[in-house]
Design a protein around this motif. Structure first.
Motif, mmCIF file in Angstrom:
data_model
loop_
_atom_site.group_PDB
_atom_site.id
_atom_site.type_symbol
_atom_site.label_atom_id
_atom_site.label_comp_id
_atom_site.label_asym_id
_atom_site.label_seq_id
_atom_site.Cartn_x
_atom_site.Cartn_y
_atom_site.Cartn_z
ATOM 1 N N ARG A 295 16.400 67.859 20.846
ATOM 2 C CA ARG A 295 16.751 69.278 20.798
ATOM 3 C C ARG A 295 18.026 69.522 20.002
ATOM 4 O O ARG A 295 18.084 70.417 19.151
ATOM 5 N N ASP A 296 19.070 68.762 20.271
ATOM 6 C CA ASP A 296 20.378 69.019 19.677
ATOM 7 C C ASP A 296 20.704 68.097 18.507
ATOM 8 O O ASP A 296 21.234 68.542 17.490
ATOM 9 N N ALA A 297 20.416 66.833 18.634
ATOM 10 C CA ALA A 297 20.753 65.888 17.561
ATOM 11 C C ALA A 297 19.824 66.033 16.365
ATOM 12 O O ALA A 297 20.166 65.632 15.256
ATOM 13 N N GLY A 298 18.641 66.601 16.592
ATOM 14 C CA GLY A 298 17.688 66.754 15.495
ATOM 15 C C GLY A 298 16.930 65.464 15.238
ATOM 16 O O GLY A 298 16.496 64.791 16.174
ATOM 17 N N ARG A 299 16.770 65.122 13.974
ATOM 18 C CA ARG A 299 15.981 63.956 13.591
ATOM 19 C C ARG A 299 16.887 62.761 13.304
ATOM 20 O O ARG A 299 17.841 62.862 12.530
ATOM 21 N N LEU A 300 16.540 61.634 13.914
ATOM 22 C CA LEU A 300 17.289 60.389 13.739
ATOM 23 C C LEU A 300 16.315 59.281 13.349
ATOM 24 O O LEU A 300 15.167 59.280 13.775
ATOM 25 N N MET A 301 16.790 58.328 12.563
ATOM 26 C CA MET A 301 15.942 57.226 12.107
ATOM 27 C C MET A 301 16.671 55.913 12.344
ATOM 28 O O MET A 301 17.850 55.762 11.991
ATOM 29 N N PHE A 302 15.966 54.952 12.957
ATOM 30 C CA PHE A 302 16.504 53.619 13.204
ATOM 31 C C PHE A 302 15.580 52.617 12.506
ATOM 32 O O PHE A 302 14.368 52.632 12.728
ATOM 33 N N MET A 303 16.140 51.729 11.706
ATOM 34 C CA MET A 303 15.306 50.812 10.928
ATOM 35 C C MET A 303 15.961 49.448 10.830
ATOM 36 O O MET A 303 17.193 49.339 10.771
ATOM 37 N N GLY A 304 15.146 48.400 10.802
ATOM 38 C CA GLY A 304 15.668 47.057 10.618
ATOM 39 C C GLY A 304 14.628 46.006 10.951
ATOM 40 O O GLY A 304 13.479 46.327 11.258
ATOM 41 N N PRO A 305 15.009 44.738 10.890
ATOM 42 C CA PRO A 305 14.082 43.670 11.243
ATOM 43 C C PRO A 305 13.726 43.732 12.723
ATOM 44 O O PRO A 305 14.608 43.779 13.575
ATOM 45 N N GLY A 306 12.443 43.748 13.017
ATOM 46 C CA GLY A 306 12.005 43.946 14.394
ATOM 47 C C GLY A 306 11.661 42.683 15.139
ATOM 48 O O GLY A 306 11.274 42.749 16.308
ATOM 49 N N ALA A 307 11.739 41.536 14.504
ATOM 50 C CA ALA A 307 11.383 40.279 15.163
ATOM 51 C C ALA A 307 12.099 39.136 14.451
ATOM 52 O O ALA A 307 12.822 39.346 13.487
ATOM 53 N N GLY A 308 11.859 37.930 14.949
ATOM 54 C CA GLY A 308 12.501 36.760 14.355
ATOM 55 C C GLY A 308 13.653 36.263 15.201
ATOM 56 O O GLY A 308 14.222 37.014 15.995
ATOM 57 N N GLY A 309 14.001 35.003 15.019
ATOM 58 C CA GLY A 309 15.018 34.375 15.850
ATOM 59 C C GLY A 309 16.374 35.038 15.764
ATOM 60 O O GLY A 309 16.944 35.464 16.766
ATOM 61 N N SER A 310 16.910 35.180 14.555
ATOM 62 C CA SER A 310 18.260 35.725 14.398
ATOM 63 C C SER A 310 18.357 37.198 14.778
ATOM 64 O O SER A 310 19.278 37.590 15.503
ATOM 65 N N PRO A 311 17.426 38.069 14.306
ATOM 66 C CA PRO A 311 17.524 39.478 14.707
ATOM 67 C C PRO A 311 17.419 39.680 16.210
ATOM 68 O O PRO A 311 18.190 40.451 16.798
ATOM 69 N N THR A 312 16.480 38.988 16.846
ATOM 70 C CA THR A 312 16.320 39.144 18.289
ATOM 71 C C THR A 312 17.528 38.575 19.029
ATOM 72 O O THR A 312 18.006 39.156 20.012
ATOM 73 N N ALA A 313 18.037 37.434 18.547
ATOM 74 C CA ALA A 313 19.227 36.856 19.159
ATOM 75 C C ALA A 313 20.418 37.798 19.041
ATOM 76 O O ALA A 313 21.256 37.882 19.945
ATOM 77 N N SER A 314 20.511 38.535 17.935
ATOM 78 C CA SER A 314 21.586 39.507 17.768
ATOM 79 C C SER A 314 21.537 40.557 18.867
ATOM 80 O O SER A 314 22.571 40.919 19.448
ATOM 81 N N ALA A 315 20.334 41.054 19.165
ATOM 82 C CA ALA A 315 20.188 42.057 20.225
ATOM 83 C C ALA A 315 20.521 41.463 21.588
ATOM 84 O O ALA A 315 21.166 42.110 22.423
ATOM 85 N N VAL A 316 20.091 40.223 21.829
ATOM 86 C CA VAL A 316 20.413 39.549 23.093
ATOM 87 C C VAL A 316 21.922 39.389 23.243
ATOM 88 O O VAL A 316 22.499 39.661 24.310
ATOM 89 N N MET A 317 22.591 38.967 22.176
ATOM 90 C CA MET A 317 24.035 38.761 22.248
ATOM 91 C C MET A 317 24.781 40.078 22.461
ATOM 92 O O MET A 317 25.789 40.128 23.162
ATOM 93 N N GLY A 318 24.284 41.156 21.861
ATOM 94 C CA GLY A 318 24.907 42.449 22.100
ATOM 95 C C GLY A 318 24.862 42.832 23.569
ATOM 96 O O GLY A 318 25.856 43.296 24.147
ATOM 97 N N ASP A 319 23.695 42.613 24.185
ATOM 98 C CA ASP A 319 23.567 42.874 25.623
ATOM 99 C C ASP A 319 24.443 41.932 26.439
ATOM 100 O O ASP A 319 25.053 42.330 27.438
ATOM 101 N N LEU A 320 24.497 40.664 26.032
ATOM 102 C CA LEU A 320 25.295 39.684 26.765
ATOM 103 C C LEU A 320 26.772 40.090 26.791
ATOM 104 O O LEU A 320 27.424 40.040 27.852
ATOM 105 N N VAL A 321 27.305 40.509 25.651
ATOM 106 C CA VAL A 321 28.706 40.918 25.598
ATOM 107 C C VAL A 321 28.936 42.145 26.484
ATOM 108 O O VAL A 321 29.921 42.212 27.233
ATOM 109 N N THR A 322 28.012 43.113 26.423
ATOM 110 C CA THR A 322 28.165 44.320 27.251
ATOM 111 C C THR A 322 28.129 43.983 28.736
ATOM 112 O O THR A 322 28.963 44.456 29.522
ATOM 113 N N VAL A 323 27.141 43.169 29.143
ATOM 114 C CA VAL A 323 27.013 42.793 30.555
ATOM 115 C C VAL A 323 28.227 41.985 31.005
ATOM 116 O O VAL A 323 28.735 42.171 32.118
#
Length: 444
Positions: A300-328
């Protein structure tokens, strides 16, 4: 006013981390934890200590990791009372579900990449985590390195999301992209995807849409504050997409993409579906090639947003895991937990038959007078308005006396149940040859 003095990370007891699984993703995560220990300590405010890695087979090359860390007794590892965080990258439902719940029961926060488990048993996992006051983070479960879970869960939580539409499976996007750019047929494109490691030896979960459906369920739960399970998602795969579909799409100024489509209607009900669709070449999703993922969000307010990048693979997925690990880990240091499951809305689910979109209907017909008019009348009788008609030149089939033409009929917005009634009647008519092929049209 007193100021809090900064805490020296060296004076804090390390956070103990256990890892379930050490395949392509898990081994990358383990290396980052051990090789980038100083940087992680500075980011978190406390040292991480990897205390155990559970694997099925101990008779393997550990790739330079300390063999003393490895165990084949995952249940004993997650039952330790001194664990702070358990990272799960094993996949599957059981025994993974039991292991995660056991870890939570013993007070550990969870970082997982397990989309299938979350789509099926997310309610049980979130309930357990909330009861113990621990975190459950899962950025890597949806689109690899693309940060989409956190924007839906946190950044846009004050907004009203109306649509989430995207390419959430790199295997199917690669296959369809190859069919579009090289003219390959489905089987050849799949074989190339397998050769490059984009597709598994058994590609069923990808090409039949199960992987995308699980991700769609997770995103819908976050976006619409309504619990959506994998079984709630309408699903079609790409195995029926042909070279003729690709050629026709190009002729119409479109490309074929495997999409997850999540929407709310004017009554606030939710529809969640996964299927191949025509996307106009002018749409941002049309240009996403190879094994990349991309997710298009409207609010409603932000309008249209686009997120793009590598969706699989060891390094990209590990990057997402590490981001969560640091936050947790930061949350553990502060003694807090992040957001839990927000499902207060519990909106109604729109049956697939009530969903409205546009369609491209392809019909092989006998080339004789009156066929086009008869076909158009069937659409009209079922309240489906035809926008455009394209007819190919008639061709005589080998060994047959009759000539066959192909009618490609693009509709205006129509209800799924009405369109399916059109298809059934067309297939019953004597002028139709073979099955009637349908592709939905999105992004127009």
């Amino acid at each position: 006013m007193n100021r809090l003095e900064p805490v020296d990370p060296a004076k804090l007891a390390p956070l103990k981390v256990a890892l379930l699984g050490c395949g392509v993703v898990g081994s990358q995560v383990a290396r980052v934890i051990t090789e980038q220990a100083e940087d992680l300590t500075n980011r978190i405010g406390c040292r991480l200590e990897l205390v155990g890695i559970a694997v099925r087979n101990l008779d393997r090359d550990f790739g330079g990791l300390d063999p003393e860390l490895f165990t084949d007794d995952a249940k004993a590892l997650v039952s330790r009372d001194d664990l702070d965080i358990v990272i799960e990258v094993v996949g599957g439902i059981e025994p993974t579900r039991e292991l995660v719940l056991t870890a939570i029961d013993h007070g550990a926060s969870i970082v997982t990449a397990n989309k299938a488990l979350l789509a099926q048993d997310g309610e049980a996992l979130f309930t357990a985590a909330e009861s113990r006051g621990v975190d459950l983070y899962f950025e890597a479960a949806v689109a690899g390195a693309i940060p989409i879970v956190r924007p839906l869960r946190e950044s846009l939580v004050g907004d009203e999301i109306t649509t989430v539409m995207g390419i959430v499976n790199g295997t199917t996007n690669y296959i369809l992209d190859q069919m579009t750019t090289t003219g390959a047929d489905f089987d050849d494109a799949l074989a190339e995807a397998q050769r490059l490691g984009y597709a598994e030896a058994d590609p069923t979960a990808d090409v039949e849409g199960y992987d995308a459906a699980a991700k769609a369920a997770i995103m819908a739960t976050l976006a619409f504050h309504t619990r959506v399970r994998g079984a709630d998602v309408y699903r079609e795969g790409i195995t029926s997409v042909t070279s003729n579909d690709i050629v026709l799409a190009r002729k119409l100024g479109c490309v074929v993409k495997m999409l997850a489509v999540l929407k709310t209607d004017v009554q606030g009900a939710v529809s969640v579906r996964v299927h191949p669709a025509l996307v106009p070449s002018s749409h941002p999703l049309a240009s996403v090639g190879g094994a990349y993922n991309a997710i298009f969000v409207e609010s409603r307010d932000a309008g249209r947003l686009m997120f793009m990048g590598p969706g699989a693979g060891g390094s990209p997925t590990a990057s997402a895991v590490m981001g969560d690990l640091v936050t947790v880990a930061r949350n553990r240091v502060r003694g807090v937990a992040g957001p839990g499951e927000s499902v207060y809305a519990q909106r109604a689910m729109t049956p697939m038959g009530e969903v409205e979109t546009r369609y491209l209907v392809r019909i092989n017909v006998v080339d004789e007078p009156g066929v086009l008019a008869a076909a158009a009348a069937i659409f009209a009788n079922h309240n489906v308005s035809v926008q455009t008609v394209d007819q190919s030149p008639a061709v005589a089939r080998d060994g047959e006396d009759e000539e066959i033409a192909v009618l490609a009929m693009m509709t205006h917005q129509a209800r799924e149940s009405d369109l399916q009634a059109v298809v059934r009647e067309l297939e019953e008519r004597s002028f139709t040859r073979g099955t009637v092929e349908v592709l939905r049209v999105e992004g127009k």
